[in-house]
Structure formats: C-alpha cells, structure tokens
Design a protein around this motif. Structure first.
Motif, mmCIF file in Angstrom:
data_model
loop_
_atom_site.group_PDB
_atom_site.id
_atom_site.type_symbol
_atom_site.label_atom_id
_atom_site.label_comp_id
_atom_site.label_asym_id
_atom_site.label_seq_id
_atom_site.Cartn_x
_atom_site.Cartn_y
_atom_site.Cartn_z
ATOM 1 N N ARG A 184 12.287 102.891 -46.890
ATOM 2 C CA ARG A 184 11.155 102.363 -47.631
ATOM 3 C C ARG A 184 11.083 102.939 -49.052
ATOM 4 N N VAL A 185 11.467 104.233 -49.205
ATOM 5 C CA VAL A 185 11.458 104.819 -50.546
ATOM 6 C C VAL A 185 12.834 104.714 -51.197
ATOM 7 N N GLY A 186 13.731 103.917 -50.566
ATOM 8 C CA GLY A 186 15.035 103.642 -51.167
ATOM 9 C C GLY A 186 16.052 104.761 -51.035
ATOM 10 N N LEU A 187 15.924 105.598 -49.996
ATOM 11 C CA LEU A 187 16.835 106.736 -49.883
ATOM 12 C C LEU A 187 17.526 106.806 -48.525
ATOM 13 N N ALA A 188 17.728 105.658 -47.898
ATOM 14 C CA ALA A 188 18.363 105.659 -46.583
ATOM 15 C C ALA A 188 19.724 106.349 -46.638
ATOM 16 N N ASP A 189 20.419 106.196 -47.773
ATOM 17 C CA ASP A 189 21.770 106.767 -47.866
ATOM 18 C C ASP A 189 21.749 108.271 -48.113
ATOM 19 N N LYS A 190 20.572 108.857 -48.352
ATOM 20 C CA LYS A 190 20.519 110.300 -48.632
ATOM 21 C C LYS A 190 19.984 111.087 -47.436
ATOM 22 N N ALA A 191 19.944 110.467 -46.268
ATOM 23 C CA ALA A 191 19.321 111.115 -45.109
ATOM 24 C C ALA A 191 19.887 112.500 -44.820
ATOM 25 N N ASN A 192 21.191 112.670 -45.033
ATOM 26 C CA ASN A 192 21.793 113.954 -44.672
ATOM 27 C C ASN A 192 21.935 114.921 -45.840
ATOM 28 N N ALA A 193 21.336 114.585 -46.973
ATOM 29 C CA ALA A 193 21.419 115.480 -48.124
ATOM 30 C C ALA A 193 20.332 116.547 -48.025
ATOM 31 N N TYR A 194 20.650 117.753 -48.510
ATOM 32 C CA TYR A 194 19.642 118.810 -48.594
ATOM 33 C C TYR A 194 18.871 118.647 -49.908
ATOM 34 N N PRO A 195 17.638 119.151 -49.955
ATOM 35 C CA PRO A 195 16.831 118.990 -51.168
ATOM 36 C C PRO A 195 17.593 119.384 -52.438
ATOM 37 N N ALA A 196 18.347 120.490 -52.378
ATOM 38 C CA ALA A 196 19.027 120.961 -53.582
ATOM 39 C C ALA A 196 20.079 119.967 -54.057
ATOM 40 N N GLN A 197 20.468 119.027 -53.192
ATOM 41 C CA GLN A 197 21.483 118.046 -53.581
ATOM 42 C C GLN A 197 20.856 116.760 -54.114
ATOM 43 N N LEU A 198 19.534 116.750 -54.212
ATOM 44 C CA LEU A 198 18.838 115.548 -54.682
ATOM 45 C C LEU A 198 18.221 115.789 -56.053
ATOM 46 N N SER A 199 18.058 114.711 -56.819
ATOM 47 C CA SER A 199 17.356 114.828 -58.101
ATOM 48 C C SER A 199 15.869 115.019 -57.830
ATOM 49 N N GLY A 200 15.133 115.414 -58.863
ATOM 50 C CA GLY A 200 13.695 115.606 -58.699
ATOM 51 C C GLY A 200 13.001 114.346 -58.218
ATOM 52 N N GLY A 201 13.396 113.222 -58.792
ATOM 53 C CA GLY A 201 12.776 111.961 -58.396
ATOM 54 C C GLY A 201 13.048 111.642 -56.939
ATOM 55 N N GLN A 202 14.299 111.884 -56.547
ATOM 56 C CA GLN A 202 14.650 111.634 -55.135
ATOM 57 C C GLN A 202 13.884 112.577 -54.215
ATOM 58 N N GLN A 203 13.764 113.844 -54.610
ATOM 59 C CA GLN A 203 13.025 114.789 -53.772
ATOM 60 C C GLN A 203 11.580 114.331 -53.607
ATOM 61 N N GLN A 204 10.975 113.863 -54.699
ATOM 62 C CA GLN A 204 9.580 113.451 -54.595
ATOM 63 C C GLN A 204 9.455 112.222 -53.701
ATOM 64 N N ARG A 205 10.472 111.333 -53.752
ATOM 65 C CA ARG A 205 10.400 110.158 -52.876
ATOM 66 C C ARG A 205 10.545 110.566 -51.413
ATOM 67 N N VAL A 206 11.413 111.566 -51.141
ATOM 68 C CA VAL A 206 11.513 112.065 -49.761
ATOM 69 C C VAL A 206 10.167 112.647 -49.328
ATOM 70 N N SER A 207 9.516 113.352 -50.231
ATOM 71 C CA SER A 207 8.262 113.983 -49.828
ATOM 72 C C SER A 207 7.189 112.916 -49.575
ATOM 73 N N ILE A 208 7.272 111.794 -50.291
ATOM 74 C CA ILE A 208 6.349 110.687 -49.992
ATOM 75 C C ILE A 208 6.679 110.100 -48.611
ATOM 76 N N ALA A 209 7.969 109.965 -48.333
ATOM 77 C CA ALA A 209 8.368 109.469 -47.009
ATOM 78 C C ALA A 209 7.883 110.405 -45.911
ATOM 79 N N ARG A 210 7.960 111.715 -46.197
ATOM 80 C CA ARG A 210 7.499 112.697 -45.214
ATOM 81 C C ARG A 210 6.015 112.502 -44.926
#
Lengths: 222, 230, 249
Positions: free
Chosen positions: C125-151
């Motif tokens: 839904r936040v457009g990050l299905a392909d990043k499911a197995n990435a750790y936070p440090a491997q994501l950009s700030g924008g991606q991290q914030q989208r994961v946190s919205i998904a959370r």
C-alpha cells in the motif's frame, strides 16, 4: 640450557583444561544472568534496589578477585559457611563477572535510542514486551564485543583457583612443574594452551557477531 | 568472635598497610614499564614497516592471551630454573609490566589512530621530521585521548598486584593470609579490610586521573567514552 | 459522536508550561492539521493523546471512552492509535516486514502467517512491497517513513497521529511520504497531523488548528485560515513560514 618435555604431561594438562573450560562456562553464565538483572536494576529501579545494585557493582569492580575468592572460600568457612572449592570458585568468579557484565549491559541498553522505546509503546506494547522484543535484541548485539573481552578475561582469571586447591589447567601445570623441576617448559606449554583457547573463543565469537549482524546496528570494535 | 579475636586483626593492620606499600611499589614499577614499552609497541604497530609491525602485534596477542598467573610463574620460576638470580619483586614487575604493556599498547594504538593521519600530514607539511611529528603533534594528542581507557587499565593492574603473592612477594594479600592462618574466624574481616583498601585506592586513582584529564583537556579533543575491562 | 475529544489539556516541564488548556475534537474520517511555531507544544500534545507523555490536567475521550482515566488499559488504547514519528523510529534490528509484523504478532496476537500477509499488504500500500527484507539502515529516509506509516496502518488504528512526518527528510524525499498521506486522507482515515507543509495543510486538511505558546490561537477550514485569518498572529506566522518554506511548502 637444555629443554625437557614429556608427552605424558599432555593428558594431565588436558584434564585441567576441561575443568578450566567448565569453570569459565559456569561463572560466565551465572554472571550474565545476574549482570543483566543488576543492569536493569541500575537503569530502571529507584530507592534501595538501585542503591544495593550500585553498591554491589562498585564493590566487586573495585576490589581484587583474589580477595573475593578467599572471602567466599575461607572467609565464610571461618564463620561456619563452607563450600567445596569448585562451588566457591564458581560463586566468587560468577559474582565478580556479574558486576562487570552489568556495566556492559547497562551501557548497551542506554545506547539503544529512546525513540525505539517510544515506537514500541505507541504500538501498544507493554514495558516488558518493549524490553524483550525491542531493547534487548539491540542491546545484546551492541554488547557482544565487550562481552567477548569479558569472557576471555574470565577464562584467564580462572587460573587463580588453584590457590583454593582446584586442579585446573594452571593447577595441574604447577603440580607437574614442581614435581619435575621443569618450570619453564611446563608453564610455556600451559601459556600456549591458554593462548590457543583465547584465539578459539575470540574468533568463534566474531563469527557469531558476523552472523547476527544487522545493517545500521554496528557494534563498535576496537 | 571474642574481643581477643578482633585484637588479632587490629594489631595486624600496620603489617597490612606495610604490605600495601609493597603493592604500590610493584604498581609503580609495572605501570612505568608498561607505559614506555606500550608506547614503543604502539608506535611500531602503527608506523613501522610491516614485518616489524606484525611482530609487535604478535607480542600484544601473546601478553593479552596468557593469564597473569602463568606469566608470573613463567618469569619467576622459569628464570630461576636457569639459575638467573631474580627476586620475586623484580619478577612481578617484569611479568605484570610486560602484560600491561600489551594492554597499554592497545590503548595508545587506538588513540594514535584516532588522532588521524591528517595531523601527521599537516606536521610534515610544515617541515617536521616524522620523529618530530610523532613527538610534538601525535603523542600530545594521543596521550590525552588515552587517559580514560588508561584509568581502566590502572585500576585493573592495581588489583592484580595481589597475584604476586603466588610467587612469594610478601604484599598485603599474603599478609592477610598470615592473619587468616593464625585465626580462621578473622579471615572474613581481614579480607574485607584488604578489599576496602583497594576500593579506596581505586577511587583515589580514578579521581587523580580524572583531575589529570581535566587539567590537560583541550576543547575539541575529547575521548569518546570507553568503559571496557582491558 | 466525535472520535476524539480533547478537553482542557495542561502539561508543564519544570517551570515551562508547554500546554495551557488545549481543547478540540476530531470527527471520524476527518484530517486536522496543527500548525504553529516550533516549541509551542504541538508534539507534546500528540504524545499526550496516546499518553506517551502523561498530561498534568485535562481529559481525553476516544470513541466515548475516557482514556485519561487511571483505570483504563493504556496498552489497549495505544494499539488503536497509530503514531508516526518525525525521525521514523523504525526498529533498527528488524527488517521492514518484521517492523510491520511485530505489533500484529505481539500486541494483537495474530498468527504469524496472517500477520505476514497483512504486513506485506500494508507495505504494498505504501509502495514498498519489494523492500520487505531490507533493514531500516538500507532504506532512504522517505522509504523508512513509509514503512513506519505501514507499521501504524497494520494495527487497524482508529486514528493516526503524525508528528512532523517530513521534517527529518531531504526535500526530494518529502513528496513520496505526502503522497501516501494524501491517499490515506482520501480513503477516509482519521488523521491528526503536525506539520510545516503548508501545501499539504491547505489541500488535504478539513480543518487547521493554529497553536502558539501552548494554546490554540485559531482554528477553522483551510480557506478561512489561509486567506482571511481572524487573528493577526496567525497571519504573521503564515507569512513567515511561506517565506521560509516557499509556497509549495
């Protein structure tokens, strides 16, 4: 200058080595459990529990292990509480390493950022769940390098237990050396065995460290 | 315990204090040996050509990996076996001093590396020799950075001086054992007194080193916290 | 019935009174944006609403239940209120998937399989299905914030609180986070957003609250606040922030 070495010494040293390893394992595990409790008490408790935990840590870190060992083994015996040398050894060394491990745990828990706790609580986790699933998994990774140092330190320090009559690697070495009057050779071999053990532990724990490593959660190594 | 028992302890205190003086002498000797040898080993590790640096690293590994007790035995009884007339005191200073030099070299090496190669380049660029650069630019900074971890090593070796009783140095722990030998009921209070001596010395030492650090502190050159048992 | 009712909230830190009697309501499906200068208690207000910070005085109701009552199980309440932090606060030791799953498994006691499916759906839904197995440090700030919205979304919250969700982001990463938030607002999620993004406030908010020095100075629909504010302070603040962040803000 002539060097003498007899192969028959090795099996005897091996039996001492087994005791050394067992003793190290016992006291380091006891210290880990107690140390974690002390760290949590020093971080989250107030009043008497905090003061007791702090006094404990200061006392055991500020006084010689040898003195602590003799207090447990001979001191308590003098007042009617006696343990076998093995039990005394495990208790004294376990109590000692607990104080050091408590400080490593405390530092690592403090190094986990505050936002992590906030995020966990905001999901509806309880304090215990937050510690169990968020803080400890990070803190334990951070603590591993310091903890490996402590393990090596305790392994070496078990060599004092021969003074209360335990036939550990050092103790067996001492017996062989003094009955054969070959101090240099025997102690050199004993030193090399300790050194090998230290190398195995160090590299073993580095493998563990690499295995559980997570990007962005780097443990600082010297 | 009776009042008479306690008198045995009270009367033993001057002897214990005398013993503590011997611990302090050993401490002084081993720290000095460890300090100078440690700096040399650290400098070799960082600046010397590779084969020599490798030897220095091996040296550090050996003395960090072998228990103090075994080192004490090796130096004292090992040398005696070859008829070297060494006293327990000197053997203690050498064995513990060499061990400490390995730990101190690790501290100094870390500090030298933390100072960084830019400082070295800047020093060379104003025409200093490498030796001058080390002496006047690198070491003054590295030694300041070393004080906090060095105080850990200090309190560690302070307590380890009790191990020298095993090769026959009549220091404070050995004297406590004499008191214990005369009256077992006194063992616990006597060892407690010895423990308190060390607690006081540990705090005194840490306080002194803290004052030293503040005295020589330079803004912008601060060591990052290290609390490890070296 | 209002979804959220905040009544006369007070909070002080030592001498400083950060909240001085804040009251407002939030209707189901509504998006309210709180604006105002830094240090005026906006973040404290949000943290008081899920009691990450305990208010000194005042009461809060969620769906008619008073959550400031000492007898309420605050963990159950927090699970119903999503929170998106300024600096993301993703769990460092967990992958994106595990970050989203953790609350489902541990708080909602959802079976692992179900939790995984749900978490993957939220990541998609936040457009990050392909990043499911990435750790936070491997994501950009924008991606991290989208994961946190998904959370936050995975917990099926009744309401989501956003505490300056784009303030820690590089300018070029702000858009992707705002897009996700706009979609949520359109989809009927109830949201309370503290932000300096005036463009977002203007186009998405149903109502704007202007806060200063621990009190609500003015509130109303965006058009009213932005074009004809009643209070001079509001106009002054809007002029300054537009100069600072630009019209698109």
């Amino acid at each position: 200058m002539e060097l003498v070495f007899k192969w028959e010494w090795l099996p005897q040293l091996g039996r001492g080595l087994v005791l050394t390893v067992e003793l190290t394992a016992a006291c380091i595990s006891m210290g880990a459990v107690l140390g974690l409790l002390l760290a949590i008490a020093r971080l989250y408790a107030r009043g008497p529990i905090y003061w007791l935990a702090s006094a404990y840590v200061h006392f055991f870190r500020g006084t010689p292990l040898l003195v602590q060992l003799f207090m447990v083994h001979f001191g308590l015996a003098g007042w009617g509480i006696s343990f076998t040398p093995l039990v005394s050894g495990i208790i004294a060394m376990g109590l000692n390493t607990a104080a050091y491990q408590a400080e490593y745990f405390r530092g690592a828990i403090q190094a986990v950022k505050r936002g992590q706790t906030m995020a966990a609580l905001s999901l509806g986790m309880t304090w215990w769940q937050t510690i169990r699933y968020v803080i400890l998994p990070q803190a334990l990774r951070l603590v591993l390098p310091a903890w490996s140092n402590e393990l090596v330190y305790m392994l070496k320090y078990t060599s004092i237990v021969y003074l209360i009559g335990l036939p550990d690697l050092m103790g067996v070495g001492r017996t062989i050396a003094s009955t054969n009057f070959r101090f240099f050779e025997v102690y050199a071999v004993v030193a090399l065995i300790y050194l090998a053990l230290v190398l195995i532990i160090t590299f073993g724990l580095r493998l563990v460290e690499a295995r559980i490593k997570v990007p962005g959660l780097g443990a600082v190594r010297q | 315990m009776t009042a008479g028992d306690w008198r045995g302890l009270v009367e033993g205190i001057p002897s214990l204090l005398g013993g503590l003086g011997i611990n302090l002498q050993i401490l002084l000797g081993l720290i000095a040996l460890g300090f100078f040898a440690g700096i040399v080993v650290a400098l070799i590790q960082v600046y010397a050509p590779r084969p020599l640096a490798a030897v220095a690293i091996g040296y550090e590994w050996f003395f960090r990996g072998v228990p103090e007790m075994v080192l004490l035995m090796l130096v004292y009884f090992g040398l005696r076996q070859f008829h070297v007339p060494i006293s327990p005191f000197i053997a203690a200073v050498i064995a513990l001093g060499l061990r400490s030099s390995a730990y101190q070299s690790q501290i100094f090496r870390g500090a030298i590396q933390a100072v960084g190669s830019n400082q070295m380049m800047a020093a060379l660029s104003v025409g200093m020799t490498r030796f001058q650069a080390i002496r006047h630019v690198i070491l003054p900074q590295a030694l300041r950075l070393s004080i906090p971890p060095w105080s850990n090593e200090f309190s560690s070796v302070l307590k380890d001086t009790t191990l020298t009783s095993a090769i026959g140095v009549i220091e404070v722990f050995k004297r406590a054992r004499f008191i214990m030998g005369r009256n077992y009921a006194l063992a616990l209070p006597t060892f407690m007194v010895v423990a308190l001596f060390f607690l006081a010395l540990t705090y005194l030492g840490n306080w002194g080193l803290g004052a030293l650090e503040r005295r020589y502190r330079i803004p912008g050159l601060e060591a990052k916290g290290a609390g490890e048992r070296f | 019935m209002s979804l959220l009712v905040v009544e006369d909230l007070h909070k002080r830190y030592g001498k400083e009174e950060v909240l001085r009697g804040v009251s407002f309501t939030l209707e189901p499906g509504e998006t309210k944006v709180i604006i105002g200068p830094s240090g005026t208690g906006k973040s404290t207000l949000l943290r008081c609403i899920n009691r990450l910070t305990e208010p000194d005085r005042g009461r809060i109701w969620l769906n008619g239940e008073e959550i400031t009552s000492p007898r309420v199980n605050i963990y159950r309440i927090r699970a119903q209120i999503g929170f998106v932090f300024q600096d993301f606060n993703l769990f460092t030791h967990l992958t994106a998937l595990d970050n989203v799953r953790l609350g489902l498994i541990r708080v909602k006691r959802m079976p692992k399989r179900e939790a995984t499916e749900r978490a993957l759906r939220e990541l998609a839904r936040v457009g990050l299905a392909d990043k499911a197995n990435a750790y936070p440090a491997q994501l950009s700030g924008g991606q991290q914030q989208r994961v946190s919205i998904a959370r936050a979304l995975a917990m099926d919250p009744k309401l989501i609180l956003f505490d300056e969700p784009t303030s820690a982001l590089d300018p070029e990463l702000i858009g992707e986070v705002l897009e996700v938030m706009i979609e949520l607002a359109k989809g009927g999620m109830t949201m309370l957003v503290v932000t300096h993004e005036m463009g977002f406030a203007r186009s998405v908010a149903d109502e704007i609250i202007f806060m200063e020095k621990g009190v609500i100075v003015e509130q109303g629909p965006p058009e009213a606040i932005f074009t004809r504010p009643k209070v001079p302070r509001t106009a002054e603040f809007l002029r300054k922030i537009t100069e600072f962040y630009g019209e698109q803000g």
